[in-house]
Design an enzyme around this catalytic site. Structure first.
Site, mmCIF file in Angstrom:
data_model
loop_
_atom_site.group_PDB
_atom_site.id
_atom_site.type_symbol
_atom_site.label_atom_id
_atom_site.label_comp_id
_atom_site.label_asym_id
_atom_site.label_seq_id
_atom_site.Cartn_x
_atom_site.Cartn_y
_atom_site.Cartn_z
ATOM 1 N N LYS A 178 0.862 -1.190 0.000
ATOM 2 C CA LYS A 178 0.000 0.000 0.000
ATOM 3 C C LYS A 178 0.894 1.234 0.000
ATOM 4 O O LYS A 178 2.065 1.178 0.409
ATOM 5 C CB LYS A 178 -0.913 0.022 1.229
ATOM 6 C CG LYS A 178 -2.226 0.743 0.992
ATOM 7 C CD LYS A 178 -3.187 -0.058 0.152
ATOM 8 C CE LYS A 178 -4.513 0.682 -0.024
ATOM 9 N NZ LYS A 178 -5.490 -0.110 -0.801
ATOM 10 N N ASP A 223 -6.632 4.410 -5.048
ATOM 11 C CA ASP A 223 -7.379 4.257 -3.800
ATOM 12 C C ASP A 223 -8.043 5.607 -3.562
ATOM 13 O O ASP A 223 -8.237 6.383 -4.511
ATOM 14 C CB ASP A 223 -6.431 3.858 -2.652
ATOM 15 C CG ASP A 223 -7.180 3.383 -1.405
ATOM 16 O OD1 ASP A 223 -7.406 4.217 -0.511
ATOM 17 O OD2 ASP A 223 -7.550 2.205 -1.324
ATOM 18 N N ASN A 245 -16.363 5.921 -6.138
ATOM 19 C CA ASN A 245 -16.519 4.816 -7.079
ATOM 20 C C ASN A 245 -17.185 3.597 -6.447
ATOM 21 O O ASN A 245 -18.114 3.014 -7.010
ATOM 22 C CB ASN A 245 -15.136 4.394 -7.616
ATOM 23 C CG ASN A 245 -14.869 4.958 -8.995
ATOM 24 O OD1 ASN A 245 -15.601 5.823 -9.471
ATOM 25 N ND2 ASN A 245 -13.825 4.486 -9.630
#
Length: 449
Positions: free
Chosen positions: A129, A169, A243
Site C-alpha cells: 500500500k 485508492d 466509485n
C-alpha cells in the site's frame, strides 16, 4: 478484543510496544491475530517458524519527500509512502491513497490487510500500500499533475510489473493514475503494466471502475443465500459516494434493491424512492460537487448534515463504503434496532472492532472488507494478466471473472470458518483462508535473511 493465545499475544504486545502510536495498524493486527488463534492451537509448529513475527513486519517501508510547485509558483512539500508488506505469493499489490489523513500507521494497516485480501482472490499478488498526505480536493489539474509527476520520480525506483504494482485508492482515480503512468513511462522508457487502474487506451481493464462496488454486491448476494434471500425488494444504505459506493448502488439496484441513503464527508441524503446512481455519477465524477446538491436534481430527496447519522436510516442491508472506522457501536445498534439483516464492508475496515463483534453476536450477516471489497484488486490482477498477454478482454469477460472470484471467496471463507469450528464467522474465515495460502508460501520459500 483480547488475544488469548500466549504466543500470538506476546507478538502483539511486542508490536504494540514498538509502534504504540500506530493505532490503525495495531487494530488491524489485533483483529487478524485474534482470528488466527485456532490455527495456532491446531498447528503449534508455526510458532517455531516465526511466521507471525515475519508477517507483521513489512518487507520494506518507504518514506520520502514530495516537493512540487503550485499555481502561484510556491513550493509545496508533502510526504510520500510505500509499504511493501509481503511478496510471498506474488509482487506487492495495493493502492495509492492521497488524503490529508494518510500517515505510516494508515498505510501499514492497509498494506497488512492487503496481504490477506489479495490471497483470497486466488491470484498471485502480494500485499502492499502507499500514498501521500497530499489532498487533491481544491487543486487544479495542473497542480495535481505536477504533484503526481514529482511523487513518481521517487516511487519509480521501487516498483515494477514483477516487483510492486500500485493502483488507485481514495483520492487517486484515473486522472492521477494517468499522470503517474506517463511520468513512469518517461523516466523508465518502457510501457509496462506497472500500474493498474489505467485508462483502457493505455492498457487498462474494462470494468475496473465498477469492480469493487460490483464485487461487493456479488459477495453480498452470495452471503444472503445463507438466509435464503437476496437483494430483491430490499432497502439498502450505502455510505460514501465515490466509485465503490456509486457502483455498489448500480449493481444493488440491478439486483432488485432500492438504495435509500448515501453520504459524503459532510452529510447524507435520503430518498425513499431510491437514489439514482447516474445522478450521483454526474455530481461526483463530472461536476465534482458535494452530495448535498443531489436535492437540486431530485426534489424528493432530503439532505442531513453529519454523515454519522446515516446508520439510523432503516434498511435491510448496509454497505459501508466510505472510510475506516466509520461504523461505530452506536451505528451498529441503530442498524439492528431498525431490522438490518446484513452488513458488508466496501471500504477498508470501516466497522470498529466493537461494532463488528456486536453485529456478529446479534446474528447479523457480516462480510469483512478483506473479502467483500476484494473485487477491485481482483480486477487489478486481471488487468495485470491482460497487460502480460497484450490482449484486452471485453467488459462482459472481466465481469464474469469478477463474479466467479467473489463467489469463490465467499465459499472459501465460509468453509474455513466451519473447518475451525466457527460457522458463520466470516471475519475469522477470511483471515484464516487468506493466511493459510501465504503461510504455505512462506514455509516453502524458507527464511530470507
Amino acid at each position: 478484543m483480547a488475544i488469548k493465545n500466549a504466543y500470538l499475544n506476546n507478538v502483539y504486545q511486542d508490536l504494540a510496544g514498538r509502534y504504540a502510536d500506530q493505532k490503525e495498524f495495531l487494530q488491524a493486527v489485533q483483529e487478524v491475530l485474534t482470528s488466527l488463534e485456532p490455527v495456532f492451537e491446531r498447528r503449534p509448529e508455526l510458532e517455531e517458524m516465526g511466521i507471525i513475527e515475519r508477517l507483521v513486519e513489512p518487507e520494506r517501508s518507504l518514506l520520502f519527500r514530495v516537493s512540487w510547485v503550485d499555481d502561484r509558483g510556491k513550493i509545496q512539500v508533502n510526504r510520500g509512502y510505500r509499504v511493501q508488506f509481503s511478496t510471498s505469493i506474488g509482487p506487492s499489490k495495493g493502492g495509492l491513497r492521497f488524503h490529508p489523513s494518510v500517515n505510516l500507521s494508515v498505510i501499514k494497516f492497509l498494506g497488512f490487510e492487503q496481504i490477506f485480501k489479495n490471497s483470497l482472490t486466488g491470484l498471485p499478488m502480494g500485499g502492499g500500500k502507499g500514498g501521500s498526505d497530499f489532498d487533491p480536493k481544491g487543486k487544479s489539474n495542473n497542480e495535481i499533475m505536477r504533484f503526481c509527476q514529482s511523487f513518481m520520480i521517487e516511487l519509480q525506483r521501487h516498483i515494477g510489473p514483477d516487483t510492486d504494482v500500485p493502483a488507485g485508492d481514495m483520492g487517486v482515480g484515473s486522472r492521477e493514475i494517468g499522470y503517474m503512468f506517463g511520468q513512469y513511462k518517461r523516466i523508465r522508457n518502457e510501457f509496462s503494466g506497472v500500474l493498474t487502474g489505467k485508462d483502457p487506451s493505455s492498457g487498462g481493464s474494462l470494468a475496473r471502475p465498477e469492480a469493487t462496488g460490483f464485487g461487493l454486491c456479488y459477495f453480498t448476494q452470495e452471503m444472503l443465500q445463507e438466509r435464503n434471500t437476496s437483494f430483491q425488494g430490499k432497502r439498502v444504505v450505502i455510505s460514501g459516494s465515490g466509485n465503490v459506493a456509486t457502483y455498489a448502488n448500480q449493481k444493488a439496484t440491478q439486483l432488485g434493491a432500492k438504495v435509500v441513503a448515501m453520504s459524503d464527508s459532510n452529510g447524507y441524503i435520503v430518498d425513499e424512492n431510491g437514489i439514482d446512481y447516474r445522478t450521483i455519477q454526474l455530481i461526483k465524477e463530472v461536476k465534482r460537487e458535494r452530495i448535498k446538491t443531489y436535492v437540486d436534481y431530485v426534489p424528493t430527496a432530503k439532505y442531513v448534515e453529519d454523515p454519522r447519522g446515516i446508520w439510523t436510516v432503516p434498511c435491510d442491508i448496509a454497505l459501508p463504503c466510505a472510510t475506516q472506522n466509520e461504523l461505530p457501536i452506536e451505528g451498529a445498534r441503530a442498524l439492528k434496532e431498525n431490522g438490518c439483516i446484513a452488513v458488508a464492508e466496501g471500504a477498508n475496515m470501516p466497522t470498529t472492532l466493537e461494532a463488528t463483534k456486536y453485529l456478529q453476536d446479534n446474528g447479523i450477516l457480516f462480510g469483512p472488507a478483506k473479502a467483500a471489497n476484494a473485487g477491485g484488486v481482483a480486477v487489478s490482477g486481471l488487468e495485470m494478466s491482460q497487460n502480460s498477454m497484450r490482449m484486452p478482454w471485453s467488459f462482459e469477460e472481466v465481469d464474469e471473472h469478477l463474479k466467479k472470484i467473489m463467489v469463490n471467496i465467499y465459499h472459501n471463507i465460509d468453509k474455513a470458518a466451519k473447518d475451525y469450528g466457527a460457522p458463520g464467522n466470516l471475519v475469522m474465515g477470511a483471515n484464516i483462508a487468506g493466511f493459510e495460502k501465504v503461510c504455505q508460501a512462506m514455509i516453502w520459500q524458507g527464511v530470507s535473511f
